[in-house]
Design an enzyme around this catalytic site. Structure first.
Site, PDB file in Angstrom:
ATOM      1  N   GLY A  10       0.786  -1.164   0.113  1.00 43.84           N
ATOM      2  CA  GLY A  10       0.023  -0.022   0.083  1.00 43.84           C
ATOM      3  C   GLY A  10       0.955   1.164   0.083  1.00 43.84           C
ATOM      4  O   GLY A  10       1.673   1.490   1.064  1.00 43.84           O
ATOM      5  N   ALA A  11       0.679   2.156  -0.853  1.00 47.97           N
ATOM      6  CA  ALA A  11       1.379   3.353  -1.047  1.00 47.97           C
ATOM      7  C   ALA A  11       0.469   4.656  -0.563  1.00 47.97           C
ATOM      8  O   ALA A  11       0.360   5.808  -1.530  1.00 47.97           O
ATOM      9  CB  ALA A  11       1.887   3.623  -2.153  1.00 47.97           C
ATOM     10  N   LYS A  38      -1.687  -1.029  -5.783  1.00 50.42           N
ATOM     11  CA  LYS A  38      -2.596  -1.194  -6.976  1.00 50.42           C
ATOM     12  C   LYS A  38      -2.246  -0.368  -8.139  1.00 50.42           C
ATOM     13  O   LYS A  38      -2.395  -0.796  -9.378  1.00 50.42           O
ATOM     14  CB  LYS A  38      -3.984  -0.920  -6.524  1.00 50.42           C
ATOM     15  CG  LYS A  38      -4.949  -1.914  -6.898  1.00 50.42           C
ATOM     16  CD  LYS A  38      -6.533  -1.194  -6.327  1.00 50.42           C
ATOM     17  CE  LYS A  38      -6.875  -2.185  -5.302  1.00 50.42           C
ATOM     18  NZ  LYS A  38      -8.408  -1.825  -5.110  1.00 50.42           N
ATOM     19  N   VAL A  81      -2.904  -6.573  -4.165  1.00 47.14           N
ATOM     20  CA  VAL A  81      -2.541  -7.803  -3.009  1.00 47.14           C
ATOM     21  C   VAL A  81      -3.895  -8.490  -2.971  1.00 47.14           C
ATOM     22  O   VAL A  81      -5.042  -8.014  -2.775  1.00 47.14           O
ATOM     23  CB  VAL A  81      -2.091  -7.135  -2.068  1.00 47.14           C
ATOM     24  CG1 VAL A  81      -1.889  -8.204  -0.739  1.00 47.14           C
ATOM     25  CG2 VAL A  81      -0.743  -6.489  -1.962  1.00 47.14           C
ATOM     26  N   GLU A 170     -17.846  17.210   4.948  1.00 46.40           N
ATOM     27  CA  GLU A 170     -16.682  18.012   3.830  1.00 46.40           C
ATOM     28  C   GLU A 170     -17.114  17.854   2.672  1.00 46.40           C
ATOM     29  O   GLU A 170     -16.992  18.814   1.792  1.00 46.40           O
ATOM     30  CB  GLU A 170     -15.262  17.175   4.030  1.00 46.40           C
ATOM     31  CG  GLU A 170     -14.669  17.643   5.621  1.00 46.40           C
ATOM     32  CD  GLU A 170     -13.284  17.543   5.583  1.00 46.40           C
ATOM     33  OE1 GLU A 170     -12.834  16.431   4.906  1.00 46.40           O
ATOM     34  OE2 GLU A 170     -12.548  18.290   6.049  1.00 46.40           O
TER      35      GLU A 170
END
Ligand code: FAD
Ligand code: NAD
Length: 402
Positions: A10-11, A38, A81, A170
Site C-alpha cells: 500500500g502506497a 494497486k 494484493v 466535507e
C-alpha cells in the site's frame, strides 16, 4: 548471507511514508525494499471529497510513485494484493507472488455499509480516485441530462449524502460550491437542485463542541444544504434512501454513502482475527505473535495508552505510524531495540467548502471560517510534503487563494 527483504503493502499515507523513511534509514547493502501498490500513483485520500464533488481535478489529488521514491532503490510493483500467506511469508498478488522477511501491511480502508440493504448496489462511495471521479461525472451527467430533458423530473437534481461524519460534511461543503456552478453551466434554477445530508445520530460531526457544530450546520444551510438529523437510513433503493421508522423515501438522482469505513478485506483473507474489520496491534504496531509484521493506518486499531480507547483512523495517525515503523524495522535489522509508537495529535480541522471550516488545533484553540479553511490547506500541504517531498508539494500543493 542474503540481505533482508522489507515488503510494504500500500502506497497510501502509512505505506509511502514508511517506504521513504526506510530508504533514509537503510542503505541498499543493508536491506532490499519492495513497495506494492494497486496503481502507479499515490492519491491523497483526504482530498477525495473534492474529487467526488468535482471541485478539484483528480490529477491534483495524485502523483506518480516515481516522483516520491527512487525506483533504483525501491522495487516498485504495481499489482493488487489478494492475500498474505503468513506461514510461508509470501504475499499473493493478482499476477505474481513476493516473499518477505519484514512486512508492512498498509492497504487502507474500504467503505462499510453495515449490511444496509441495497447500499452496496445503489449508492456511490468515496474510496479512491476512480470511485470519486465517477461520482463527479455522474452528478454532472444528471445536470446535463436534466437540462435537455423535455419531461423534467426535479429529483434528478437531488444529491443525497448518507452519513454526517467528517467525510459526509466535507463532501456536502464541496457540493455547495459545485452545484451553483453546474446550475449556471446548464441554465438550471438553483432552487431546483437539492443537497441533502442524512445522519442517524442526534448531531453531525460529534467530535466537535456544540458551538462549532452549530456554526458548521448554519454555514452549510445558508449555502443551500438541507439536513435530516436523527434519521437512520434503513435501506437504499434505485430511487434513493428509505429513512426512519416510518420508512420515508427520499428520492435522488445521485446517492452517496459516507456512513463509515473499515479495514481492507485482505486482512480477513490473510486469516487475521478482526475487531470491527481491523486488527488490534500492540504499542509497537505489531499484531500478537508476529515479530516481523506491522499493521498500520486504517487496517489496525492502535490503543491510546492513556484512555485505553483506539485512536480514530486518520491520515495524520497513518503518517506518524509509517515513520515509526520504518525506524523500528531499521532497528530490528541492526539488532537494536525498538520503540513503542507515541501519537502526537496536531488537532482536527474539517473543511466546509473552499473558504470555510471549523477546527480544534493545538492548545485547545478553536477555529472557524476562513482561518479554519486556511489551516486545512496548511494541513493538506504538510501531508503532501510528508508523503511526496518538496517537488510533489510544489507541483500539487494547494496554493490557490480564496
Ligand atoms: P490509504 O491512504 O487509503 O492508502 C492505502 C493504499 O493501498 C492506497 O494507495 C490503495 O490504492 C492501496 N491498496 C488498497 N488495496 C490494495 C490492494 N488490494 N492491493 C494493492 N494496493 C492496494 N484523515 C485526516 O487525518 N485528515 C483529513 O482531513 C481526512 N480527510 C478525509 C477525507 C476523506 C474523503 C476520506 C475518505 C478520509 C479522510 N481522512 C482524513 C482519513 C484518511 O484518509 C485515512 O485515515 C488514511 O487515508 C489512512 O491511511 P492508510 O495509509 O491506512 O490508507
Ligand atoms: P464516520 O464513521 O466518522 O462517520 C459516519 C457517520 O455516518 C456517523 O456520523 C454515523 O452516525 C453516520 N451513520 C452511520 N450509519 C448511518 C445510517 N444508517 N444512517 C444515517 N447515518 C449513519 O466516517 P467518515 O466520515 O467516513 O470518517 C472516517 C474516518 O476518516 C474517521 O476516523 C474520520 O476522523 C476520518 N476523516 C477525517 C477527516 C478530517 O480530519 N477532516 C475528514 C474525513 C474523514
Amino acid at each position: 548471507m542474503s540481505k533482508p527483504k522489507v515488503v510494504v503493502l500500500g502506497a497510501g499515507y502509512a505505506g509511502l511514508v514508511a517506504t521513504r523513511r526506510l530508504t533514509q534509514k537503510l542503505s541498499a547493502d543493508e536491506a532490499e525494499i519492495v513497495l506494492i501498490n494497486k496503481h502507479n500513483y499515490h492519491y491523497e485520500s483526504t482530498w477525495l471529497h473534492e474529487v467526488a464533488a468535482g471541485t478539484i481535478n483528480p490529477n491534483q489529488a495524485r502523483f506518480m510513485l516515481t516522483d516520491a521514491v527512487n525506483p533504483k532503490r525501491v522495487r516498485l510493483i504495481y499489482d493488487t494484493v489478494t492475500e498474505v500467506n503468513r506461514d510461508e511469508q509470501r504475499v499473493i498478488l493478482d499476477n505474481s507472488e513476493v516473499s518477505y522477511d519484514y512486512l508492512v501491511f498498509a492497504l487502507g480502508f474500504v467503505s462499510n455499509t453495515f449490511g444496509i440493504p441495497g447500499m452496496d448496489e445503489h449508492a456511490f462511495a468515496i474510496t479512491d480516485i476512480d470511485s470519486s471521479r465517477h461520482i463527479a461525472e455522474h452528478i454532472e451527467y444528471q445536470f446535463a441530462q436534466y437540462s435537455t430533458d423535455e419531461n423534467k423530473n426535479d429529483d434528478q437534481l437531488t444529491i443525497l449524502v448518507g452519513g454526517g461524519g467528517f467525510t459526509g460534511i466535507e463532501f456536502v461543503g464541496e457540493l455547495a460550491e459545485k452545484v451553483p456552478e453546474l446550475c449556471q453551466k446548464y441554465d438550471i434554477d438553483r432552487s431546483k437542485a437539492r443537497i441533502i445530508n442524512v445522519e442517524a445520530a442526534p448531531s453531525i460531526l460529534p467530535v466537535f463542541d456544540d458551538d462549532l457544530v452549530s456554526y458548521a450546520k448554519k454555514a452549510l444551510e445558508d449555502r443551500g444544504v438541507e439536513f435530516r438529523i436523527g434519521a437512520p437510513i434503513k435501506e437504499c433503493t434505485e430511487e434513493g434512501f428509505i429513512v426512519g421508522d416510518d420508512k420515508e423515501l427520499i428520492k435522488a438522482g445521485t446517492v452517496v454513502w459516507t456512513g463509515g469505513v473499515t479495514g481492507n478485506p485482505v486482512l480477513a483473507k490473510s486469516g487475521y482475527e478482526l475487531f470491527k474489520g481491523k486488527v488490534n496491534v500492540g504499542p509497537d504496531l505489531r499484531p500478537e505473535g508476529e515479530e516481523n509484521v506491522f499493521i498500520l493506518g486504517d487496517c489496525s486499531w492502535t490503543l491510546d495508552q492513556e484512555t485505553g480507547r483506539p485512536y480514530p483512523p486518520t491520515g495524520q495517525l497513518a503518517t506518524q505510524e509509517g515513520a515509526q515503523v520504518a525506524e523500528n524495522i531499521a532497528a530490528l535489522i541492526n539488532n537494536q531495540p525498538i520503540q513503542d509508537f507515541v501519537y502526537s495529535n496536531k488537532g482536527t480541522v474539517a473543511s466546509l467548502g473552499l473558504s470555510d471550516g471549523i477546527g480544534n488545533v493545538l492548545n485547545g484553540n478553536k477555529l472557524r471560517g476562513k482561518s479554519a479553511a486556511a489551516m486545512k490547506k496548511v494541513v493538506d500541504d504538510r501531508s503532501l510534503f510528508l508523503v511526496g517531498g518538496p517537488k510533489v508539494l510544489l507541483k500539487k500543493g494547494k496554493f490557490r487563494p480564496f
